[in-house]
Design a protein around this motif. Structure first.
Motif, PDB file in Angstrom:
ATOM      1  N   HIS A 104       0.833  -1.210   0.000  1.00 15.39           N
ATOM      2  CA  HIS A 104       0.000   0.000   0.000  1.00 15.39           C
ATOM      3  C   HIS A 104       0.867   1.259   0.000  1.00 15.39           C
ATOM      4  CE1 HIS A 104      -4.061  -1.621   0.413  1.00 15.39           C
ATOM      5  NE2 HIS A 104      -3.547  -2.550   1.202  1.00 15.39           N
ATOM      6  N   GLN A 105       1.933   1.220   0.794  1.00 16.09           N
ATOM      7  CA  GLN A 105       2.841   2.370   0.874  1.00 16.09           C
ATOM      8  C   GLN A 105       3.460   2.652  -0.497  1.00 16.09           C
ATOM      9  OE1 GLN A 105       6.061   2.095   3.749  1.00 16.09           O
ATOM     10  NE2 GLN A 105       7.389   3.233   2.378  1.00 16.09           N
ATOM     11  N   ASN A 106       3.990   1.614  -1.127  1.00 18.38           N
ATOM     12  CA  ASN A 106       4.646   1.802  -2.420  1.00 18.38           C
ATOM     13  C   ASN A 106       3.655   2.195  -3.507  1.00 18.38           C
ATOM     14  OD1 ASN A 106       7.165   1.267  -1.353  1.00 18.38           O
ATOM     15  ND2 ASN A 106       7.062  -0.899  -1.820  1.00 18.38           N
ATOM     16  N   LEU A 107       2.471   1.579  -3.496  1.00 18.06           N
ATOM     17  CA  LEU A 107       1.448   1.944  -4.466  1.00 18.06           C
ATOM     18  C   LEU A 107       1.043   3.401  -4.261  1.00 18.06           C
ATOM     19  CD1 LEU A 107      -0.461   1.309  -6.771  1.00 18.06           C
ATOM     20  CD2 LEU A 107      -2.011   0.231  -5.115  1.00 18.06           C
TER      21      LEU A 107
ATOM     22  N   GLY B  71       0.256  11.593  -9.923  1.00 18.60           N
ATOM     23  CA  GLY B  71      -0.732  12.660  -9.797  1.00 18.60           C
ATOM     24  C   GLY B  71      -2.129  12.186  -9.440  1.00 18.60           C
ATOM     25  N   ASP B  72      -2.296  10.914  -9.132  1.00 21.60           N
ATOM     26  CA  ASP B  72      -3.598  10.380  -8.720  1.00 21.60           C
ATOM     27  C   ASP B  72      -3.685  10.519  -7.198  1.00 21.60           C
ATOM     28  OD1 ASP B  72      -5.967   9.035  -8.272  1.00 21.60           O
ATOM     29  OD2 ASP B  72      -5.442   7.310  -9.533  1.00 21.60           O
TER      30      ASP B  72
ATOM     31  N   VAL C  97      -3.826   8.897  -1.476  1.00 18.60           N
ATOM     32  CA  VAL C  97      -4.233   9.106  -0.080  1.00 18.60           C
ATOM     33  C   VAL C  97      -4.908   7.858   0.464  1.00 18.60           C
ATOM     34  CG1 VAL C  97      -5.793  10.415   1.429  1.00 18.60           C
ATOM     35  CG2 VAL C  97      -4.335  11.626  -0.201  1.00 18.60           C
ATOM     36  N   ASP C  98      -5.792   7.257  -0.315  1.00 23.67           N
ATOM     37  CA  ASP C  98      -6.485   6.049   0.139  1.00 23.67           C
ATOM     38  C   ASP C  98      -5.497   4.951   0.518  1.00 23.67           C
ATOM     39  OD1 ASP C  98      -8.976   7.209  -0.179  1.00 23.67           O
ATOM     40  OD2 ASP C  98      -9.386   6.211  -2.096  1.00 23.67           O
TER      41      ASP C  98
ATOM     42  N   LEU D 134       2.037  10.549   2.893  1.00 25.97           N
ATOM     43  CA  LEU D 134       0.653  10.936   3.143  1.00 25.97           C
ATOM     44  C   LEU D 134       0.546  12.455   3.281  1.00 25.97           C
ATOM     45  CD1 LEU D 134      -2.287  10.227   3.714  1.00 25.97           C
ATOM     46  CD2 LEU D 134      -1.638   9.847   6.119  1.00 25.97           C
ATOM     47  N   GLY D 135       1.459  13.037   4.023  1.00 28.08           N
ATOM     48  CA  GLY D 135       1.461  14.499   4.169  1.00 28.08           C
ATOM     49  C   GLY D 135       1.597  15.190   2.828  1.00 28.08           C
TER      50      GLY D 135
END
Length: 102
Positions: free
Chosen positions: A25-28, A36-37, A42-43, A62-63
Motif C-alpha cells: 500500500h505504501q509503495n502503491l 498525480g492520482d 491518499v487512500d 501521506l502528508g
C-alpha cells in the motif's frame, strides 16, 4: 512514465493478493502520488498507515499527498506524526514550517 504505470499495475495486483501488506500500500501510494492520482494515493497511504503506524515514510508521503490535494490540516497532522516518530526528520520539519507560513 511507462515504468511508473508498470509499477502501479504490479503493486495494484500485490494489494489485491495481500490487502494487509502495508509495504504494498505504501509503495502503491507513492507511485500514485508521483503519477498525480492524489485521491487514490491518499487512500492507499491511509491504509498503509493503519497497518504500519510506526513507519515514518508513510506519514511523509501521506502528508505530501494531502498537501497537494489542498488539505493543509491533515497534511500538517501527518507531518507532525512523522516528527513524533523521527524528531530530526528534515523533510517533515521543512513541510510543517512551510504550512505554518501559509
Amino acid at each position: 512514465r511507462g515504468m511508473n504505470a508498470e509499477a502501479i499495475a504490479a503493486l495494484t495486483k500485490a494489494v489485491e493478493l495481500r490487502p494487509m501488506y502495508a509495504m504494498a500500500h505504501q509503495n502503491l501510494g507513492a507511485f500514485l502520488l508521483d503519477a498525480g492520482d492524489l485521491e487514490a494515493a491518499v487512500d492507499h497511504l491511509l491504509t498503509a498507515q493503519s497497518l504500519d503506524p510506526q513507519n515514518v515514510t508513510i506519514f511523509l508521503n501521506l502528508g505530501l499527498a494531502l498537501e497537494r490535494e489542498g488539505n493543509v490540516t491533515d497534511a500538517r497532522r501527518a507531518y507532525e506524526r512523522a516528527l513524533q516518530l523521527e524528531p530530526e526528520n528534515a523533510f517533515a520539519i521543512d513541510r510543517v514550517k512551510n504550512l505554518n507560513q501559509q
